[in-house]
Scaffold this motif. Structure first.
Motif, mmCIF file in Angstrom:
data_model
loop_
_atom_site.group_PDB
_atom_site.id
_atom_site.type_symbol
_atom_site.label_atom_id
_atom_site.label_comp_id
_atom_site.label_asym_id
_atom_site.label_seq_id
_atom_site.Cartn_x
_atom_site.Cartn_y
_atom_site.Cartn_z
ATOM 1 N N SER A 282 0.838 -1.219 0.000
ATOM 2 C CA SER A 282 0.000 0.000 0.000
ATOM 3 C C SER A 282 0.860 1.251 0.000
ATOM 4 O O SER A 282 0.451 2.278 0.547
ATOM 5 C CB SER A 282 -0.928 0.065 1.215
ATOM 6 O OG SER A 282 -1.863 -0.942 1.158
ATOM 7 N N SER A 283 2.031 1.171 -0.568
ATOM 8 C CA SER A 283 2.895 2.350 -0.589
ATOM 9 C C SER A 283 3.628 2.465 -1.921
ATOM 10 O O SER A 283 4.439 1.607 -2.281
ATOM 11 C CB SER A 283 3.911 2.260 0.557
ATOM 12 O OG SER A 283 4.930 3.213 0.370
ATOM 13 N N SER A 284 3.327 3.563 -2.636
ATOM 14 C CA SER A 284 4.011 3.787 -3.921
ATOM 15 C C SER A 284 5.500 3.959 -3.699
ATOM 16 O O SER A 284 6.316 3.525 -4.511
ATOM 17 C CB SER A 284 3.499 5.067 -4.588
ATOM 18 O OG SER A 284 2.148 4.979 -4.852
ATOM 19 N N MET A 318 -0.904 10.063 -8.731
ATOM 20 C CA MET A 318 -1.725 9.130 -7.956
ATOM 21 C C MET A 318 -3.102 9.046 -8.606
ATOM 22 O O MET A 318 -4.090 9.553 -8.069
ATOM 23 C CB MET A 318 -1.878 9.635 -6.516
ATOM 24 C CG MET A 318 -0.593 9.961 -5.827
ATOM 25 S SD MET A 318 -0.089 8.596 -4.799
ATOM 26 C CE MET A 318 1.554 9.093 -4.343
ATOM 27 N N SER A 321 -5.497 7.174 -6.321
ATOM 28 C CA SER A 321 -5.854 7.939 -5.119
ATOM 29 C C SER A 321 -6.795 9.089 -5.465
ATOM 30 O O SER A 321 -7.751 9.364 -4.731
ATOM 31 C CB SER A 321 -4.594 8.500 -4.450
ATOM 32 O OG SER A 321 -3.728 7.461 -4.117
ATOM 33 N N VAL A 363 -0.445 14.071 -2.018
ATOM 34 C CA VAL A 363 -0.576 12.874 -1.187
ATOM 35 C C VAL A 363 0.743 12.104 -1.187
ATOM 36 O O VAL A 363 1.326 11.861 -2.238
ATOM 37 C CB VAL A 363 -1.727 11.974 -1.731
ATOM 38 C CG1 VAL A 363 -1.639 10.575 -1.170
ATOM 39 C CG2 VAL A 363 -3.079 12.582 -1.400
ATOM 40 N N ALA A 364 1.200 11.740 0.004
ATOM 41 C CA ALA A 364 2.464 11.000 0.081
ATOM 42 C C ALA A 364 2.226 9.552 -0.343
ATOM 43 O O ALA A 364 1.130 9.033 -0.186
ATOM 44 C CB ALA A 364 2.980 11.040 1.511
ATOM 45 N N GLY A 365 3.257 8.932 -0.878
ATOM 46 C CA GLY A 365 3.110 7.548 -1.337
ATOM 47 C C GLY A 365 3.228 6.546 -0.220
ATOM 48 O O GLY A 365 4.023 5.615 -0.268
ATOM 49 N N ILE A 366 2.447 6.743 0.821
ATOM 50 C CA ILE A 366 2.496 5.855 1.991
ATOM 51 C C ILE A 366 1.071 5.357 2.294
ATOM 52 O O ILE A 366 0.108 5.956 1.808
ATOM 53 C CB ILE A 366 3.080 6.582 3.231
ATOM 54 C CG1 ILE A 366 2.291 7.861 3.520
ATOM 55 C CG2 ILE A 366 4.547 6.904 3.041
ATOM 56 C CD1 ILE A 366 2.622 8.501 4.839
ATOM 57 N N PRO A 367 0.928 4.312 3.104
ATOM 58 C CA PRO A 367 -0.420 3.790 3.357
ATOM 59 C C PRO A 367 -1.380 4.834 3.946
ATOM 60 O O PRO A 367 -0.988 5.642 4.785
ATOM 61 C CB PRO A 367 -0.173 2.648 4.355
ATOM 62 C CG PRO A 367 1.223 2.216 4.095
ATOM 63 C CD PRO A 367 1.966 3.460 3.712
ATOM 64 N N ALA A 369 -2.543 7.566 3.020
ATOM 65 C CA ALA A 369 -2.280 9.006 2.901
ATOM 66 C C ALA A 369 -3.471 9.761 2.309
ATOM 67 O O ALA A 369 -3.690 10.934 2.625
ATOM 68 C CB ALA A 369 -1.033 9.234 2.049
ATOM 69 N N SER A 370 -4.268 9.102 1.495
ATOM 70 C CA SER A 370 -5.407 9.780 0.856
ATOM 71 C C SER A 370 -6.415 10.300 1.864
ATOM 72 O O SER A 370 -7.143 11.253 1.576
ATOM 73 C CB SER A 370 -6.153 8.811 -0.057
ATOM 74 O OG SER A 370 -5.501 8.675 -1.253
ATOM 75 N N ASP A 399 -6.921 0.728 -0.327
ATOM 76 C CA ASP A 399 -5.584 1.319 -0.433
ATOM 77 C C ASP A 399 -4.668 0.388 -1.233
ATOM 78 O O ASP A 399 -3.877 0.833 -2.076
ATOM 79 C CB ASP A 399 -5.005 1.558 0.972
ATOM 80 C CG ASP A 399 -3.859 2.554 0.965
ATOM 81 O OD1 ASP A 399 -3.574 3.106 -0.115
ATOM 82 O OD2 ASP A 399 -3.255 2.791 2.028
ATOM 83 N N ARG A 402 -5.808 0.885 -4.873
ATOM 84 C CA ARG A 402 -5.502 2.167 -5.523
ATOM 85 C C ARG A 402 -3.998 2.366 -5.661
ATOM 86 O O ARG A 402 -3.531 2.987 -6.628
ATOM 87 C CB ARG A 402 -6.171 3.337 -4.803
ATOM 88 C CG ARG A 402 -5.689 3.625 -3.406
ATOM 89 C CD ARG A 402 -6.436 4.806 -2.799
ATOM 90 N NE ARG A 402 -5.907 5.165 -1.496
ATOM 91 C CZ ARG A 402 -6.464 4.831 -0.335
ATOM 92 N NH1 ARG A 402 -7.566 4.130 -0.314
ATOM 93 N NH2 ARG A 402 -5.908 5.201 0.805
ATOM 94 N N THR A 403 -3.215 1.835 -4.721
ATOM 95 C CA THR A 403 -1.762 1.978 -4.840
ATOM 96 C C THR A 403 -1.263 1.203 -6.068
ATOM 97 O O THR A 403 -0.372 1.680 -6.784
ATOM 98 C CB THR A 403 -1.046 1.485 -3.561
ATOM 99 O OG1 THR A 403 -1.662 2.114 -2.428
ATOM 100 C CG2 THR A 403 0.425 1.822 -3.571
ATOM 101 N N ASN A 406 -1.952 3.361 -8.890
ATOM 102 C CA ASN A 406 -1.001 4.489 -8.887
ATOM 103 C C ASN A 406 0.308 4.118 -9.570
ATOM 104 O O ASN A 406 0.797 4.826 -10.444
ATOM 105 C CB ASN A 406 -0.683 4.913 -7.444
ATOM 106 C CG ASN A 406 -1.839 5.640 -6.786
ATOM 107 O OD1 ASN A 406 -2.777 6.061 -7.459
ATOM 108 N ND2 ASN A 406 -1.786 5.781 -5.473
HETATM 109 N N1 ASP Z 1 -1.192 4.434 -0.392
HETATM 110 C C1 ASP Z 1 -1.224 5.278 -1.551
HETATM 111 C C2 ASP Z 1 0.119 5.208 -2.251
HETATM 112 O O1 ASP Z 1 1.135 5.015 -1.639
HETATM 113 C C3 ASP Z 1 -1.573 6.698 -1.225
HETATM 114 C C4 ASP Z 1 -3.015 6.745 -0.783
HETATM 115 O O2 ASP Z 1 -3.887 6.856 -1.651
HETATM 116 O O3 ASP Z 1 -3.296 6.659 0.398
HETATM 117 O O4 ASP Z 1 0.192 5.335 -3.452
#
Ligand code: ASP
Length: 432
Positions: A282-284, A318, A321, A363-367, A369-370, A399, A402-403, A406
């Protein structure tokens, strides 16, 4: 050649491990073993393996991103090529993001997942678990996004996965300015960064061999904890988001790939290790090393393009996202309307589209974050922040999905830009 064979074997191994993780978790849950000491022990062990793998991936992100972007931008040169590729990439990201959100808008209005009887709507609003502690963590507002382009302390930015954009901009500046040095020094710098970049790529390659194990560890606990009923209360919302994500991937993105003569199925297959890593982490950002590896070794995108498009994409592009934000905000507003509030007008929906596009850049590429961006948009639309609790339960699994979308979008940008630059992407006869 060796890398290619390894990658093509890897995506089957990862897919198998993913299916096994889901099946084992659901069976354990189904027979009631997930709550037993044995089940708990198994869950803890998987979580440990998953964290170990996630930490290895995260460990390599900063050095790999920094050196890839420096190498990418220094080899683009100073003048026109740099500008052209940069503009193409950004235009690609904005255009595909916009398409994704329009698709979301269409579906959420057509399916209207929040259009429920008034008593149900009131119950949902009443039942929503409100936890704002994590949604106040730094807004995704437009000025904030622009400020993040230039971190005041580059060392601090490099130590924080949510500030990667600043590191990328700094690396681009280094790459561009290397070309302005006297040739003797420029040559030294090029060799220096290229050597480092090769080193980190080798380490990434080694970490990727552990992908099947890591994926198992990351996915099994999610399904053991959540199971199928986690999606039940907002099932139509879940279906709407899933449908939009699938349509965007197989519809819009395939058309984009076809436009430059790339077979989308071949591309999807080549990107499987990255897509499955995104699904599991779940993290880009954590997926970035795998995305780079797939794009360079399977699709044969030249490093000067992949080194620029992929790291930038992992932080600003994203599609999934943005699409999710739009469906989520409109879904929540529909629930409010069903409970007796005012329905969201067309003008406000248009504003949601624009805001979803802009905030998805930040939005950061972390779990998860959206969720921050969703709260920001809800604020503009006059919806109480607490209502984000309605979508809390489905967020983890959406998540993962969508990741994946992304990073698939990032990979499409890389091959699209490379193709439009007349590079030999997916060389003929080259089997993926
Ligand atoms: N988890 C997504 C990502 O890292 C960001 C998000 O939509 O929360 O790409």
């Amino acid at each position: 050649m060796k890398t290619k064979n390894f990658l093509s074997k890897l995506h089957w191994q990862v897919a198998l491990s993913l299916v096994l993780a889901v099946l084992i978790a659901l069976v354990l849950k189904g027979v009631g073993l997930s709550e037993s000491p044995l089940g708990k022990g198994f869950e803890e062990f998987c979580t440990f393996i998953g964290s170990l793998f996630m930490r290895m991936l995260s460990m390599i992100v900063v050095p790999l991103v920094a050196t890839s972007v420096i190498c990418g931008s220094m080899s683009l040169g100073r003048g026109r090529a740099f500008l052209r590729i940069g503009l193409k990439t950004i235009a690609f990201y904005m255009a595909t993001g916009f398409i994704a959100i329009l698709l979301a808008l269409l579906l959420v209005n057509a399916i209207a997942p929040g259009d429920v009887p008034a008593d149900v709507a009131r119950k949902i609003l009443g039942d929503a678990k409100f936890d704002t502690s994590t949604v106040n963590a730094g807004a995704g507002d437009i000025a904030g996004v622009l400020l993040r382009f230039f971190p005041p302390n580059i060392v601090e930015a490099a130590s924080d996965n949510t500030q990667l954009l600043g590191l990328i901009i700094f690396a681009v500046i280094i790459g561009v300015f290397i070309n302005t040095l006297p040739e003797k020094h420029a040559e030294f710098q090029r060799k220096f960064w290229t050597g480092f970049n090769m080193l980190f790529e080798k380490i990434t390659n080694a970490i990727m061999r552990l992908l099947p194990i890591g994926v198992f560890g990351l996915v099994a606990p999610v399904f053991m904890r959540a199971g199928a009923e986690a999606v039940a209360p907002v099932v139509v919302f879940f279906i709407t988001v899933s449908l939009a994500l699938i349509l965007h991937t197989v519809g819009s993105m395939s058309l984009v790939l076809f436009s430059v003569g790339i077979n989308p199925i071949m591309h999807l297959k080549a990107m499987l290790p990255a897509i499955l890593t995104a699904f599991s982490t779940s993290s880009s950002v954590a997926t970035l090393p795998v995305t780079l590896e797939c794009v360079e070794n399977s699709a044969k995108v030249p490093k000067n393009i992949s080194g620029f498009t992929i790291p930038l994409g992992a932080t600003v592009n994203m599609n999934g996202s943005a699409l999710y934000e739009c469906v989520a905000v409109i879904f929540i507003s529909q629930i409010y309307a069903s409970a007796g509030g005012a329905a969201m007008g067309l003008g406000m929906q248009f504003l949601v589209v624009v805001l979803a596009l802009l905030t998805s850049i930040g939005v950061a590429g972390i779990p998860s974050a959206s969720l921050v961006a969703i709260v920001v948009i809800m604020g503009v639309a006059g919806i109480p922040a607490e209502a984000v609790g309605i979508i809390w339960m489905t967020d983890r699994i959406l998540d993962m999905m969508r990741t994946s979308v992304n990073i698939y979008g990032d990979s499409c940008a890389a091959v699209w830009v490379a193709k439009t630059e007349n590079c030999d992407v997916y060389p003929r006869n080259g089997k993926v």
